[in-house]
Design a protein around this motif. Structure first.
Motif, PDB file in Angstrom:
ATOM      1  N   LEU A  19       0.827  -1.209   0.000  1.00  0.00           N
ATOM      2  CA  LEU A  19       0.000   0.000   0.000  1.00  0.00           C
ATOM      3  C   LEU A  19       0.862   1.261   0.000  1.00  0.00           C
ATOM      4  O   LEU A  19       0.515   2.259  -0.636  1.00  0.00           O
ATOM      5  CB  LEU A  19      -0.941  -0.017   1.212  1.00  0.00           C
ATOM      6  N   LYS A  20       1.989   1.206   0.675  1.00  0.00           N
ATOM      7  CA  LYS A  20       2.916   2.337   0.675  1.00  0.00           C
ATOM      8  C   LYS A  20       3.470   2.569  -0.731  1.00  0.00           C
ATOM      9  O   LYS A  20       3.562   3.716  -1.202  1.00  0.00           O
ATOM     10  CB  LYS A  20       4.063   2.061   1.653  1.00  0.00           C
ATOM     11  N   LEU A  21       3.818   1.485  -1.421  1.00  0.00           N
ATOM     12  CA  LEU A  21       4.346   1.603  -2.779  1.00  0.00           C
ATOM     13  C   LEU A  21       3.267   2.103  -3.736  1.00  0.00           C
ATOM     14  O   LEU A  21       3.567   2.856  -4.676  1.00  0.00           O
ATOM     15  CB  LEU A  21       4.876   0.240  -3.250  1.00  0.00           C
ATOM     16  N   PHE A  22       2.027   1.705  -3.511  1.00  0.00           N
ATOM     17  CA  PHE A  22       0.910   2.199  -4.324  1.00  0.00           C
ATOM     18  C   PHE A  22       0.793   3.720  -4.205  1.00  0.00           C
ATOM     19  O   PHE A  22       0.592   4.419  -5.204  1.00  0.00           O
ATOM     20  CB  PHE A  22      -0.386   1.524  -3.883  1.00  0.00           C
ATOM     21  N   ASP A  23       0.951   4.234  -3.000  1.00  0.00           N
ATOM     22  CA  ASP A  23       0.928   5.688  -2.803  1.00  0.00           C
ATOM     23  C   ASP A  23       2.081   6.362  -3.549  1.00  0.00           C
ATOM     24  O   ASP A  23       1.911   7.409  -4.171  1.00  0.00           O
ATOM     25  CB  ASP A  23       1.007   6.023  -1.305  1.00  0.00           C
ATOM     26  N   GLU A  24       3.270   5.737  -3.498  1.00  0.00           N
ATOM     27  CA  GLU A  24       4.429   6.291  -4.209  1.00  0.00           C
ATOM     28  C   GLU A  24       4.186   6.306  -5.716  1.00  0.00           C
ATOM     29  O   GLU A  24       4.568   7.253  -6.410  1.00  0.00           O
ATOM     30  CB  GLU A  24       5.683   5.466  -3.897  1.00  0.00           C
ATOM     31  N   MET A  25       3.556   5.263  -6.221  1.00  0.00           N
ATOM     32  CA  MET A  25       3.255   5.182  -7.649  1.00  0.00           C
ATOM     33  C   MET A  25       2.331   6.315  -8.075  1.00  0.00           C
ATOM     34  O   MET A  25       2.549   6.970  -9.104  1.00  0.00           O
ATOM     35  CB  MET A  25       2.615   3.830  -7.975  1.00  0.00           C
ATOM     36  N   ARG A  26       1.305   6.570  -7.288  1.00  0.00           N
ATOM     37  CA  ARG A  26       0.364   7.643  -7.617  1.00  0.00           C
ATOM     38  C   ARG A  26       1.049   9.005  -7.570  1.00  0.00           C
ATOM     39  O   ARG A  26       0.815   9.854  -8.431  1.00  0.00           O
ATOM     40  CB  ARG A  26      -0.828   7.615  -6.658  1.00  0.00           C
ATOM     41  N   VAL A  27       1.913   9.199  -6.583  1.00  0.00           N
ATOM     42  CA  VAL A  27       2.643  10.473  -6.471  1.00  0.00           C
ATOM     43  C   VAL A  27       3.550  10.679  -7.686  1.00  0.00           C
ATOM     44  O   VAL A  27       3.732  11.803  -8.164  1.00  0.00           O
ATOM     45  CB  VAL A  27       3.476  10.500  -5.167  1.00  0.00           C
ATOM     46  N   SER A  28       4.094   9.573  -8.220  1.00  0.00           N
ATOM     47  CA  SER A  28       4.988   9.679  -9.379  1.00  0.00           C
ATOM     48  C   SER A  28       4.242   9.971 -10.672  1.00  0.00           C
ATOM     49  O   SER A  28       4.859  10.192 -11.712  1.00  0.00           O
ATOM     50  CB  SER A  28       5.793   8.382  -9.539  1.00  0.00           C
ATOM     51  N   GLY A  29       2.911   9.958 -10.626  1.00  0.00           N
ATOM     52  CA  GLY A  29       2.119  10.295 -11.807  1.00  0.00           C
ATOM     53  C   GLY A  29       1.662   9.110 -12.625  1.00  0.00           C
ATOM     54  O   GLY A  29       1.040   9.274 -13.675  1.00  0.00           O
ATOM     55  N   ILE A  30       1.961   7.878 -12.169  1.00  0.00           N
ATOM     56  CA  ILE A  30       1.525   6.670 -12.883  1.00  0.00           C
ATOM     57  C   ILE A  30       0.109   6.321 -12.436  1.00  0.00           C
ATOM     58  O   ILE A  30      -0.157   6.170 -11.245  1.00  0.00           O
ATOM     59  CB  ILE A  30       2.463   5.481 -12.596  1.00  0.00           C
ATOM     60  N   LYS A  31      -0.798   6.189 -13.402  1.00  0.00           N
ATOM     61  CA  LYS A  31      -2.180   5.841 -13.078  1.00  0.00           C
ATOM     62  C   LYS A  31      -2.343   4.321 -13.050  1.00  0.00           C
ATOM     63  O   LYS A  31      -1.887   3.630 -13.960  1.00  0.00           O
ATOM     64  CB  LYS A  31      -3.131   6.451 -14.102  1.00  0.00           C
TER      65      LYS A  31
END
Length: 766
Positions: A379-391
């Motif tokens: 879940l932490k990595l999912f948040d990082e992915m969203r912050v990086s702009g990847i949908k």
């Protein structure tokens, strides 16, 4: 054969799956003057943004300028402005201009608008129709190709040999066997079934729909087979797992003077990796070497992916080290391979060293954490992915849902559900099935049922997920009711459905119902029982103290019992005091899994209760010698979207003093209500008072105390436990629910316990 695909049940299935409105014509007056009075079907295909305020260059008015403007348009609102100008200047009979508008709409992923514009073409020539069919067949919604084909047939438009490859490609992508077979019949009727392009498309369609023998019949009739055709039939055999036939095909291919190229070998290696067939993977690797095939970048990556997919990480790492530069495909394969091998740290190391990360790579790493029991990291990595702009896509969200389910945090779960709805995943069948499981594992059976009841379309997995959820929570009556409703609606239960139903029966003591359901599975549905089904029956009889029947099930099985089955018999023997049978089951279990901590603990308990202290000492020495320790208890509780974790005798929480003070208060209150610590499960050599202290410091008691401090009075306290809840804690929770007038929900390793007013949903048998 019906001339209308719309008449076939399967085609109607596509309409239900992807509802598509008729393709209305659009007038300039509607677009410019009454944008809010368009037919609802038209409005559904148009952008929500107003047309006129869109900042764009001045709209050109000549045919050539309009054509250029369509080519340069970068958004749907701009295309709509140009469309309005086409209508204003009476150029709506210019098929070349409108077709350009259609193709540009496809490029901008607005297929509904493209279909609407296409209907305005005046008697479009076959080449124009074929060009649009080709674009649709390559799009994200290939089923729209078949919808357009149906309209073309109704309007009397010509279908020629160039139409069929696109139509068959669309059928392949949606696995529409009925549509594909109808197209095959029509192609034969029109004399196009000898065209090599149509034949190649037919081979691909049958292979994609799992009809490899039909694909082979078409393939064998072809007079000309190029490298593409060979690649398609070989891929079809690979998808069907028929690798020995693939080797024969390679030989036949060479005898036909067609040499396999890098693409074909990459296809074969990819299939070996997907199916985990390392034997054939290595054989094809040797074949590549024997044929002196150049190991280009693409083929090197395919080899890495094959070895990683088969779990041969040493071979994969060796090839990966030689790959320079490292590409996203090979790196993602390594992340997947290490994750599936349980080496999530090695997977993360490769992930961290990637120069570029795409959605597939992010999803692979999130899935790796979710499947390796690291839900918080996922879940932490999912948040990082969203912050990086990847949908995220649907695959990503399924891993996120799985991680949330394992974590058991209800607040987090509700946020994820909201995110799913806001981002357009709410109608996806697989996502809704996963949501049912997620809510159930987070302790909210009501929300799981709400998702199930609101689903527009359900499959056997939907029904099975809801039945299993009810069983997990001890609601056997509703689980059985839903099972009978499922059958009444002509949904065929599968082997997983029966595991859920039998589990419900065993945990509710419904012996006769369980027997009947097991019998119907075998005799009515012709499902051969597997270990899991026999395990449920052993558990069913064991819980009901029918240990002779349980042992008969074990002895009558057509294959050897596994750890789970011996474990069920062992647990039932412990509960009912059948120590001799318990010892027998524990020893059989240890033959299969010598380091099983639970079996050693049970043996020690059995010997201690029978005062066989010498045997107790032998078991403990053996455990010490092998380094076997009872897994340490861990409990989680979520408060205000923050997850608090407690180990047995934990002193690390920032409110540790308050928690232990509250625990002491709770123990005092419960003793007044009749609580006495049960130390029978404490194996370490301590005096009785010290044993009582150890029992009182169990992780779920600490989590409960923290919940009583922090939660609002009257609210439900939800706890996740990594192990089976012990007898003492079970009694403790029951009394606490009555004394403090709180509902307490505990998810342990095997099921949920709902404590209300001093009673548990498991009826004291778990």
């Amino acid at each position: 054969m019906s001339s209308s695909l719309l008449n076939s049940k399967t085609f109607l299935h596509f309409q239900r799956k992807n509802p598509t409105t008729p393709f209305p014509s659009i007038s300039i007056l509607q677009i410019q003057t009454h944008p809010n009075k368009l037919p609802s079907t038209t409005m559904a295909t148009m952008s929500q943004q107003p047309i006129s305020p869109y900042p764009s260059p001045p709209i050109p008015t000549t045919h050539q300028h309009l054509f250029s403007a369509v080519e340069s348009a970068t958004s749907l609102p701009h295309l709509k402005q140009i469309h309005a100008q086409i209508l204003r200047f009476g150029l709506d009979r210019s098929n070349s201009l409108l077709l350009k508008l259609v193709l540009s709409s496809c490029t901008l992923s607005s297929l509904d608008y493209a279909l609407s514009v296409f209907t305005q073409l005046y008697k479009p020539e076959p080449r124009l129709c074929n060009r649009f069919l080709r674009e649709l067949s390559r799009s994200r919604e290939p089923e729209k190709t078949l919808l357009l084909y149906e309209k073309m047939r109704k309007d009397g438009l010509v279908v020629d040999r160039f139409s069929f490859p696109s139509l068959l490609k669309a059928s392949s992508r949606v696995e529409g066997l009925v549509e594909g077979m109808e197209l095959h019949g029509l192609a034969s009727k029109l004399g196009f079934d000898t065209d090599p392009f149509v034949q190649t498309a037919l081979v691909g369609m049958y292979a994609a729909c799992g009809q490899i023998q039909e694909a082979r019949l078409v393939f064998d009739k072809m007079s000309h087979r190029d490298i593409v055709t060979w690649s398609i039939i070989i891929d079809g055999y690979c998808q069907s797992g028929l690798f020995e036939d693939v080797l024969l095909l390679i030989e036949e291919m060479q005898s036909s003077n067609v040499e396999p190229d890098e693409r074909i070998f990459a296809t074969i290696l990819s299939a070996c990796g997907r199916t985990g067939n390392i034997e054939f993977g290595k054989a094809f690797h040797e074949l590549i070497s024997e044929h002196n095939v150049t190991l280009d970048y693409h083929l090197q990556s395919a080899l890495v992916a094959m070895y990683a997919g088969c779990g041969s990480m040493d071979g994969a790492q060796d090839l990966f080290n030689k790959l320079s530069p490292k590409n996203v495909v090979a790196s993602t394969a390594m992340v997947n391979g290490y994750s599936k091998a349980g080496q999530v740290e090695a997977a993360r190391s490769i992930f961290n060293h990637m120069a570029e990360k795409d959605l597939v790579c992010w999803s692979a790493m999130i899935a790796g954490y979710a499947e390796s029991e690291h839900p918080q990291e996922a879940l932490k990595l999912f948040d990082e992915m969203r912050v990086s702009g990847i949908k995220p896509d649907q695959i990503t969200m399924l891993s996120v849902i799985s991680a949330s389910a394992n974590l058991g945090a209800l607040d987090q779960t509700q946020w994820i559900h909201t995110f799913i709805d806001k981002n357009g995943f709410g109608e996806a069948l697989r996502v809704n099935n996963a949501l049912i499981d997620m809510y159930a594992k987070c302790g909210s059976l009501d929300r799981a049922r709400r998702v199930f009841d609101q689903m527009r379309r359900k499959n056997v997995i939907s029904w099975t997920s809801m039945i299993s959820a009810l069983a997990m929570h001890g609601d056997a009556n509703n689980a059985l009711k839903l099972f009978h409703q499922m059958k009444a609606e002509n949904i065929q239960p599968n082997e997983v459905t029966f595991i859920g139903v039998l589990y419900a029966c065993s945990h509710a003591g419904l012996v006769e119902e369980g027997r009947n359901i097991f019998s119907s599975m075998v005799n009515e549905y012709n499902i051969s029982p597997k270990h899991e089904h026999y395990g449920c029956m052993v558990d069913l009889y064991g819980r009901a103290n029918l240990l002779r029947e349980a042992l008969e099930v074990v002895e009558s099985m057509p294959f050897a019992p596994n750890v789970v089955i011996w474990g069920s018999l062992m647990a039932a023997s412990r509960v009912h005091g059948e120590f001799e049978l318990g010892e027998f089951a524990a020893k059989r279990l240890l033959e299969l899994e010598p380091d099983h901590d639970g079996a050693h603990v049970l043996l020690s308990n059995i010997y201690a209760k029978e005062r066989r202290w010498q045997n107790v000492g032998e078991v403990r020495k053996l455990m010490q010698h092998k380094g076997i320790t009872k897994e340490r208890g861990c409990s989680r509780i979520e408060l205000n979207s923050v997850i608090h974790e407690f180990m047995t005798a934990d002193k690390n929480h920032k409110q540790v003093d308050e928690i232990y003070a509250k625990l002491e208060e709770v123990v005092s209150e419960l003793k007044v209500a009749g609580y006495t610590p049960n130390t029978s499960g404490v194996l370490i050599d301590l005096d009785e008072e010290e044993k009582k202290e150890v029992v009182l410091w169990h992780s779920e008691k600490l989590a409960l105390s923290y919940g009583l401090i922090s939660e609002e009075r009257g609210s439900c306290i939800r706890i996740i436990k990594n192990l089976r809840i012990c007898e003492d804690c079970h009694t403790f929770m029951k009394l606490a629910s009555k004394v403090y007038e709180r509902e307490i929900v505990v998810r342990d390793r095997t099921r949920f316990h709902h404590y209300r007013d001093g009673v548990c949903s498991c009826k004291d048998y778990w």
